[in-house]
Motif scaffolding. Structure first.
Motif, PDB file in Angstrom:
ATOM      1  N   ARG A 135      59.713  46.466  71.016  1.00 47.76           N
ATOM      2  CA  ARG A 135      60.198  45.629  72.037  1.00 47.76           C
ATOM      3  C   ARG A 135      59.577  44.165  71.682  1.00 47.76           C
ATOM      4  O   ARG A 135      58.369  44.086  71.582  1.00 47.76           O
ATOM      5  CB  ARG A 135      59.701  46.070  73.448  1.00 47.76           C
ATOM      6  CG  ARG A 135      60.142  45.078  74.472  1.00 47.76           C
ATOM      7  CD  ARG A 135      59.761  45.276  75.820  1.00 47.76           C
ATOM      8  NE  ARG A 135      59.858  46.714  76.570  1.00 47.76           N
ATOM      9  CZ  ARG A 135      61.026  46.876  77.199  1.00 47.76           C
ATOM     10  NH1 ARG A 135      61.826  45.732  77.672  1.00 47.76           N
ATOM     11  NH2 ARG A 135      61.391  48.022  77.683  1.00 47.76           N
ATOM     12  N   VAL A 137      59.187  40.353  72.531  1.00 46.41           N
ATOM     13  CA  VAL A 137      59.312  39.405  73.890  1.00 46.41           C
ATOM     14  C   VAL A 137      59.010  37.788  73.285  1.00 46.41           C
ATOM     15  O   VAL A 137      57.913  37.924  72.550  1.00 46.41           O
ATOM     16  CB  VAL A 137      58.584  39.746  74.804  1.00 46.41           C
ATOM     17  CG1 VAL A 137      58.339  38.794  75.956  1.00 46.41           C
ATOM     18  CG2 VAL A 137      58.762  41.476  75.497  1.00 46.41           C
ATOM     19  N   THR A 159      65.194  42.882  72.721  1.00 47.36           N
ATOM     20  CA  THR A 159      64.443  41.608  72.592  1.00 47.36           C
ATOM     21  C   THR A 159      64.605  40.989  73.987  1.00 47.36           C
ATOM     22  O   THR A 159      65.649  41.229  74.698  1.00 47.36           O
ATOM     23  CB  THR A 159      64.890  40.558  71.767  1.00 47.36           C
ATOM     24  OG1 THR A 159      64.716  41.350  70.501  1.00 47.36           O
ATOM     25  CG2 THR A 159      64.410  39.166  71.936  1.00 47.36           C
ATOM     26  N   CYS A 160      63.631  40.598  74.641  1.00 44.83           N
ATOM     27  CA  CYS A 160      63.532  39.790  76.098  1.00 44.83           C
ATOM     28  C   CYS A 160      62.959  38.337  75.615  1.00 44.83           C
ATOM     29  O   CYS A 160      62.042  38.093  74.804  1.00 44.83           O
ATOM     30  CB  CYS A 160      62.754  40.552  76.870  1.00 44.83           C
ATOM     31  SG  CYS A 160      63.287  42.389  77.410  1.00 44.83           S
ATOM     32  N   VAL A 162      61.045  35.173  77.650  1.00 44.75           N
ATOM     33  CA  VAL A 162      60.285  34.371  78.949  1.00 44.75           C
ATOM     34  C   VAL A 162      60.579  32.766  78.639  1.00 44.75           C
ATOM     35  O   VAL A 162      60.096  32.511  77.645  1.00 44.75           O
ATOM     36  CB  VAL A 162      58.692  34.899  78.857  1.00 44.75           C
ATOM     37  CG1 VAL A 162      58.130  33.959  79.954  1.00 44.75           C
ATOM     38  CG2 VAL A 162      58.775  36.237  79.106  1.00 44.75           C
ATOM     39  N   GLN A 174      55.935  37.570  84.036  1.00 42.41           N
ATOM     40  CA  GLN A 174      56.891  38.293  83.259  1.00 42.41           C
ATOM     41  C   GLN A 174      56.475  39.138  82.105  1.00 42.41           C
ATOM     42  O   GLN A 174      56.859  40.109  81.486  1.00 42.41           O
ATOM     43  CB  GLN A 174      57.852  37.247  82.970  1.00 42.41           C
ATOM     44  CG  GLN A 174      58.527  36.642  84.258  1.00 42.41           C
ATOM     45  CD  GLN A 174      59.814  35.790  83.886  1.00 42.41           C
ATOM     46  OE1 GLN A 174      60.324  35.945  82.713  1.00 42.41           O
ATOM     47  NE2 GLN A 174      60.509  35.203  84.549  1.00 42.41           N
ATOM     48  N   LEU A 175      55.642  38.403  81.247  1.00 39.56           N
ATOM     49  CA  LEU A 175      54.868  39.253  79.952  1.00 39.56           C
ATOM     50  C   LEU A 175      54.190  40.489  80.451  1.00 39.56           C
ATOM     51  O   LEU A 175      54.612  41.511  79.833  1.00 39.56           O
ATOM     52  CB  LEU A 175      54.071  38.084  79.406  1.00 39.56           C
ATOM     53  CG  LEU A 175      54.617  36.972  78.639  1.00 39.56           C
ATOM     54  CD1 LEU A 175      53.522  36.133  77.986  1.00 39.56           C
ATOM     55  CD2 LEU A 175      55.392  37.449  77.381  1.00 39.56           C
ATOM     56  N   LEU A 178      56.959  43.016  80.998  1.00 37.65           N
ATOM     57  CA  LEU A 178      57.578  43.577  80.113  1.00 37.65           C
ATOM     58  C   LEU A 178      56.906  44.144  78.916  1.00 37.65           C
ATOM     59  O   LEU A 178      57.649  45.108  78.064  1.00 37.65           O
ATOM     60  CB  LEU A 178      58.272  42.066  79.138  1.00 37.65           C
ATOM     61  CG  LEU A 178      59.399  41.346  80.208  1.00 37.65           C
ATOM     62  CD1 LEU A 178      59.669  40.085  79.456  1.00 37.65           C
ATOM     63  CD2 LEU A 178      60.562  42.090  80.196  1.00 37.65           C
ATOM     64  N   ARG A 179      55.532  44.160  78.785  1.00 36.93           N
ATOM     65  CA  ARG A 179      54.866  44.690  78.062  1.00 36.93           C
ATOM     66  C   ARG A 179      55.306  44.842  76.364  1.00 36.93           C
ATOM     67  O   ARG A 179      55.769  45.822  75.837  1.00 36.93           O
ATOM     68  CB  ARG A 179      54.690  46.313  78.418  1.00 36.93           C
ATOM     69  CG  ARG A 179      54.015  46.434  79.839  1.00 36.93           C
ATOM     70  CD  ARG A 179      54.305  47.714  80.426  1.00 36.93           C
ATOM     71  NE  ARG A 179      53.599  48.746  79.351  1.00 36.93           N
ATOM     72  CZ  ARG A 179      53.281  49.777  79.660  1.00 36.93           C
ATOM     73  NH1 ARG A 179      54.003  50.593  80.574  1.00 36.93           N
ATOM     74  NH2 ARG A 179      52.648  50.747  79.229  1.00 36.93           N
ATOM     75  N   PRO A 180      55.162  43.777  75.788  1.00 37.85           N
ATOM     76  CA  PRO A 180      55.717  43.738  74.409  1.00 37.85           C
ATOM     77  C   PRO A 180      55.085  44.318  73.279  1.00 37.85           C
ATOM     78  O   PRO A 180      53.741  44.490  73.375  1.00 37.85           O
ATOM     79  CB  PRO A 180      55.778  42.179  74.248  1.00 37.85           C
ATOM     80  CG  PRO A 180      54.612  41.765  74.782  1.00 37.85           C
ATOM     81  CD  PRO A 180      54.705  42.395  76.122  1.00 37.85           C
TER      82      PRO A 180
END
Length: 419
Positions: A135, A137, A159-160, A162, A174-175, A178-180
């Motif tokens: 993942r 981020v 992909t996300c 912020v 947000q991070l 999302l737990r990248p």
């Protein structure tokens, strides 16, 4: 068109050719590019003629230096003459440079160029150790048509994003959610985030951190390593070229994608101890070719192979120019990107510079080709104040011309003591 599709397939296979094969690819692609630009791009036709050259005179990569270098100002002055007669700009993908030079810069790409760029990016990500199921981020601008978005449809490289325009506290929230596995971030945005949360591990524990767009200074790198062990990768790219170079797990430098671009270093404009001036040729550009294009960055080659065994040569991370961080009256830090992303979209803006005189005083200098429309500056001031979100004085000035002796124009300058 068939050749371009074959090139995409070659890049996606992932296996790199030998050094000799790469050189043959470079020469072939260079000759094709020069012939195309000479026939179909008025700016380069004139440039060849001014040097009393024709494409056939350039038989090797070394011969390319016979052609004069160019830069944004010359291409900007050429207007429509910098684009190919065979390409309709209205049908192109348009991207804008980050504005680190203070001059918003549109870059046009055809659908084929986009596919090639995505393939190069994918190859670089995999070679750097990013896994297909990681993942990713990104704390930075959303790139709507990037390789990661395309692959995300198939569950690969999810992909996300912020937004750096959010308050740092919201970025952290947000991070955390999302737990990248891979955290992709601009160093100044990372600096502002760490000032808010202290240790990165308080909100996320990524397997890898990728930095790009700006140099990562050693102080910031040490803060990250003191927090917890984490893989670090540095990527170097430009809007005009795409991914220029990337760092592998060996960490001995950045591998240059030499089968896609030709990177030259010149003493002119270089700074002793910091590197030489970068001149680059994008071998895959067609809509608006970039041939011997001055990036304004400072770099150095590494004259030895990497222990990872890759045939791609190494360079040191660009010295560039580190963006200072805006310090606000509350003590909060803000990455300049948050304001830069607004300024670069102002219509008819030629160049800008933001100077922080004090923690409560910002001076914004703007250069327009003519008097800006009534109300534009007031509206811009209001939008910037809303983005800053703290009481301070924002003074906007219009200037006729910027004069700067440095290699790379500084779009943000901090004069705050103890920064």
């Amino acid at each position: 068109m068939i050749d371009e599709h074959l090139e995409v397939l070659r890049l996606l296979r992932g296996r790199l050719p030998s050094a000799d094969e790469i050189e043959a690819i470079r020469v072939r692609k260079l000759k094709t590019l020069l012939e195309y630009a000479y026939r179909h791009v008025p700016y380069y036709r004139t440039l060849f003629e001014s040097a009393e050259l024709v494409p056939e005179d350039i038989r090797s990569v070394g011969d390319l230096r016979r052609l004069p270098a160019t830069d944004r100002d010359r291409l900007r002055a050429a207007g429509p003459g910098r684009t190919s007669r065979l390409v309709d700009p209205a049908r192109c993908k348009v991207m804008y440079s980050s504005g680190s030079s203070g001059k918003p810069w549109p870059v046009y790409r055809t659908a084929v160029e986009n596919r090639l760029r995505r393939a190069v990016e994918l190859r670089s990500m995999i070679a750097a150790g990013i896994r297909p199921r990681d993942r990713v981020v990104t704390l930075g601008p959303v790139v709507r048509a990037g390789v990661r978005q395309t692959l995300g449809r198939f569950g690969l490289f999810p992909t996300c994003y912020v937004s750096p325009l959010l308050p740092v506290e919201q970025q952290a929230e947000q991070l955390r959610a999302l737990r990248p596995d891979v955290f992709w971030v601009y160093p100044t945005a990372l600096c502002a985030l760490l000032q808010c949360v202290g240790a990165l591990s308080r909100i996320i524990e990524p397997r890898m951190i990728v930095t790009s767009a700006e140099p990562l200074d050693e102080i910031l790198r040490q803060k990250l390593f003191l927090d917890r062990p984490v893989g670090m990768r540095n990527f170097y790219g430009t809007v005009e070229v795409g991914r220029v170079a990337w760092e592998c797990a060996a960490g001995e430098g950045l591998h240059i994608n030499t089968d896609c671009s030709i990177l030259e270093l010149e003493d002119e404009g270089g700074v002793p101890g910091a590197g030489k001036s970068v001149v680059i040729t994008n071998l895959n550009s067609r809509a608006s070719p970039y041939i011997r294009f001055r990036l304004g960055d400072l770099c150095e080659f590494i004259e030895r192979p990497c222990s990872c065994g890759s045939p791609l040569p190494l360079m040191k991370p660009p010295a560039g120019r580190e963006w200072d961080v805006i310090r606000l009256p509350s003590g909060r830090l803000m990455a300049p990107w948050a304001l830069n992303s607004i300024l670069r979209k102002v219509e008819n803006l030629l160049q800008f510079r933001l100077v922080q005189k004090r923690v409560d005083l910002l001076v914004l200098q703007l250069q327009f080709p003519a008097e800006p429309p009534a109300g534009l500056l007031d509206a811009l001031s209001e939008r910037l104040r809303q983005q800053i979100g703290e009481p301070l004085t924002l003074r906007i000035e219009t200037v006729h011309q910027f004069i700067d002796e440095a290699l790379k124009f500084r779009a943000f300058i901090s004069e705050v003591e103890g920064r």
